[in-house]
Motif scaffolding. Structure first.
Motif, PDB file in Angstrom:
ATOM      1  N   ILE A 138      -9.478 -10.256  -6.395  1.00  0.00           N
ATOM      2  CA  ILE A 138      -8.602  -9.398  -5.590  1.00  0.00           C
ATOM      3  C   ILE A 138      -8.738  -7.931  -6.017  1.00  0.00           C
ATOM      4  O   ILE A 138      -8.362  -7.040  -5.260  1.00  0.00           O
ATOM      5  CB  ILE A 138      -7.136  -9.882  -5.581  1.00  0.00           C
ATOM      6  N   GLU A 139      -9.313  -7.700  -7.185  1.00  0.00           N
ATOM      7  CA  GLU A 139      -9.634  -6.335  -7.577  1.00  0.00           C
ATOM      8  C   GLU A 139     -10.650  -5.737  -6.590  1.00  0.00           C
ATOM      9  O   GLU A 139     -10.530  -4.589  -6.169  1.00  0.00           O
ATOM     10  CB  GLU A 139     -10.223  -6.294  -9.000  1.00  0.00           C
ATOM     11  N   HIS A 140     -11.638  -6.550  -6.225  1.00  0.00           N
ATOM     12  CA  HIS A 140     -12.662  -6.122  -5.273  1.00  0.00           C
ATOM     13  C   HIS A 140     -12.056  -5.879  -3.901  1.00  0.00           C
ATOM     14  O   HIS A 140     -12.351  -4.877  -3.235  1.00  0.00           O
ATOM     15  CB  HIS A 140     -13.766  -7.187  -5.210  1.00  0.00           C
ATOM     16  N   LEU A 141     -11.197  -6.770  -3.479  1.00  0.00           N
ATOM     17  CA  LEU A 141     -10.499  -6.637  -2.200  1.00  0.00           C
ATOM     18  C   LEU A 141      -9.669  -5.351  -2.184  1.00  0.00           C
ATOM     19  O   LEU A 141      -9.689  -4.596  -1.207  1.00  0.00           O
ATOM     20  CB  LEU A 141      -9.614  -7.861  -1.967  1.00  0.00           C
ATOM     21  N   SER A 142      -8.970  -5.084  -3.272  1.00  0.00           N
ATOM     22  CA  SER A 142      -8.154  -3.864  -3.375  1.00  0.00           C
ATOM     23  C   SER A 142      -9.010  -2.616  -3.237  1.00  0.00           C
ATOM     24  O   SER A 142      -8.659  -1.675  -2.519  1.00  0.00           O
ATOM     25  CB  SER A 142      -7.422  -3.816  -4.720  1.00  0.00           C
ATOM     26  N   ARG A 143     -10.144  -2.596  -3.912  1.00  0.00           N
ATOM     27  CA  ARG A 143     -11.051  -1.441  -3.862  1.00  0.00           C
ATOM     28  C   ARG A 143     -11.576  -1.229  -2.446  1.00  0.00           C
ATOM     29  O   ARG A 143     -11.667  -0.104  -1.965  1.00  0.00           O
ATOM     30  CB  ARG A 143     -12.210  -1.651  -4.838  1.00  0.00           C
TER      31      ARG A 143
ATOM     32  N   VAL B  18      -2.835   0.319  -4.201  1.00  0.00           N
ATOM     33  CA  VAL B  18      -2.850  -0.966  -3.507  1.00  0.00           C
ATOM     34  C   VAL B  18      -2.500  -2.052  -4.517  1.00  0.00           C
ATOM     35  O   VAL B  18      -3.135  -2.171  -5.566  1.00  0.00           O
ATOM     36  CB  VAL B  18      -4.239  -1.252  -2.872  1.00  0.00           C
ATOM     37  N   LYS B  19      -1.489  -2.829  -4.181  1.00  0.00           N
ATOM     38  CA  LYS B  19      -1.069  -3.956  -5.022  1.00  0.00           C
ATOM     39  C   LYS B  19      -1.225  -5.225  -4.186  1.00  0.00           C
ATOM     40  O   LYS B  19      -0.658  -5.333  -3.099  1.00  0.00           O
ATOM     41  CB  LYS B  19       0.381  -3.793  -5.464  1.00  0.00           C
TER      42      LYS B  19
ATOM     43  N   VAL C 142       0.855  -1.181   0.000  1.00  0.00           N
ATOM     44  CA  VAL C 142       0.000   0.000   0.000  1.00  0.00           C
ATOM     45  C   VAL C 142       0.889   1.228   0.000  1.00  0.00           C
ATOM     46  O   VAL C 142       1.848   1.317   0.771  1.00  0.00           O
ATOM     47  CB  VAL C 142      -0.928   0.024   1.233  1.00  0.00           C
ATOM     48  N   GLU C 143       0.547   2.163  -0.879  1.00  0.00           N
ATOM     49  CA  GLU C 143       1.277   3.429  -0.961  1.00  0.00           C
ATOM     50  C   GLU C 143       0.261   4.563  -0.907  1.00  0.00           C
ATOM     51  O   GLU C 143      -0.697   4.582  -1.678  1.00  0.00           O
ATOM     52  CB  GLU C 143       2.061   3.481  -2.269  1.00  0.00           C
ATOM     53  N   ILE C 144       0.478   5.493   0.015  1.00  0.00           N
ATOM     54  CA  ILE C 144      -0.433   6.624   0.194  1.00  0.00           C
ATOM     55  C   ILE C 144       0.370   7.913   0.053  1.00  0.00           C
ATOM     56  O   ILE C 144       1.360   8.115   0.766  1.00  0.00           O
ATOM     57  CB  ILE C 144      -1.107   6.582   1.577  1.00  0.00           C
ATOM     58  N   GLU C 145      -0.078   8.760  -0.862  1.00  0.00           N
ATOM     59  CA  GLU C 145       0.576  10.051  -1.059  1.00  0.00           C
ATOM     60  C   GLU C 145      -0.275  11.138  -0.401  1.00  0.00           C
ATOM     61  O   GLU C 145      -1.481  11.223  -0.637  1.00  0.00           O
ATOM     62  CB  GLU C 145       0.742  10.346  -2.544  1.00  0.00           C
ATOM     63  N   LEU C 146       0.380  11.941   0.431  1.00  0.00           N
ATOM     64  CA  LEU C 146      -0.298  13.012   1.136  1.00  0.00           C
ATOM     65  C   LEU C 146       0.720  14.043   1.605  1.00  0.00           C
ATOM     66  O   LEU C 146       1.929  13.821   1.478  1.00  0.00           O
ATOM     67  CB  LEU C 146      -1.096  12.476   2.333  1.00  0.00           C
ATOM     68  N   ASN C 147       0.232  15.139   2.148  1.00  0.00           N
ATOM     69  CA  ASN C 147       1.115  16.176   2.655  1.00  0.00           C
ATOM     70  C   ASN C 147       1.637  15.753   4.030  1.00  0.00           C
ATOM     71  O   ASN C 147       0.857  15.613   4.974  1.00  0.00           O
ATOM     72  CB  ASN C 147       0.364  17.504   2.742  1.00  0.00           C
TER      73      ASN C 147
ATOM     74  N   VAL D 274      -2.547  -7.681  -8.836  1.00  0.00           N
ATOM     75  CA  VAL D 274      -3.462  -6.661  -9.312  1.00  0.00           C
ATOM     76  C   VAL D 274      -3.106  -5.379  -8.570  1.00  0.00           C
ATOM     77  O   VAL D 274      -2.889  -5.393  -7.363  1.00  0.00           O
ATOM     78  CB  VAL D 274      -4.932  -7.039  -9.023  1.00  0.00           C
ATOM     79  N   THR D 275      -3.026  -4.272  -9.312  1.00  0.00           N
ATOM     80  CA  THR D 275      -2.740  -2.978  -8.718  1.00  0.00           C
ATOM     81  C   THR D 275      -3.866  -2.019  -9.061  1.00  0.00           C
ATOM     82  O   THR D 275      -4.240  -1.876 -10.227  1.00  0.00           O
ATOM     83  CB  THR D 275      -1.400  -2.421  -9.256  1.00  0.00           C
TER      84      THR D 275
END
Length: 119
Positions: free
Chosen positions: A71-76, A96-97, A32-37, A115-116
């Motif tokens: 796993i697309e559903h899980l990612s969402r 999310v990958k 998981v990668e989250i971009e934020l300030n 799946v990403t």
């Protein structure tokens, strides 16, 4: 700006369309990668001003326990849970990958399929 990244979380789950996937299960690797300030917490040194990566891990672990065909559903679901929990941080981007290890593909040896999803 900055990123919070959780790499190679390995969890067991029962996701898939085939009956054997739902019975036997498989290991999954999640990134998981989250971009934020991150300017404010980088100055204040306060956990309350950023996203707690321990809480992120528990969100992922909880969602992994809910079976999905895809796993697309899980990612969402993971993306939406994170966005809902951390609305106040104005997340710019989430990726999310999820990789299923040793997927059952007619006896063929495949290490993993991934799946990403981005949002």
């Amino acid at each position: 700006m900055g990123k919070i990244t959780l790499n190679n979380i390995r969890l067991f789950g029962y996701h898939g369309c085939f009956l054997e996937e739902k019975k036997i299960g498989s290991y999954y690797t999640i990134n998981v990668e989250i971009e934020l300030n991150l300017d404010k917490p980088s100055i204040s040194d306060k956990l309350s001003e950023t996203i707690d990566y321990v809480e992120l891990y528990y969100i992922i672990k909880k969602e992994m326990k809910i079976n999905s065909k895809l796993i697309e559903h899980l990612s969402r679901r993971i993306i939406h849970k994170i966005k809902n929990k951390y609305k106040k941080f104005l997340i710019k981007h989430i990726k999310v990958k999820i990789c299923k290890e040793n997927p059952p593909i007619q006896g063929n040896k495949i290490d993993r399929i991934c799946v990403t999803l981005y949002e």
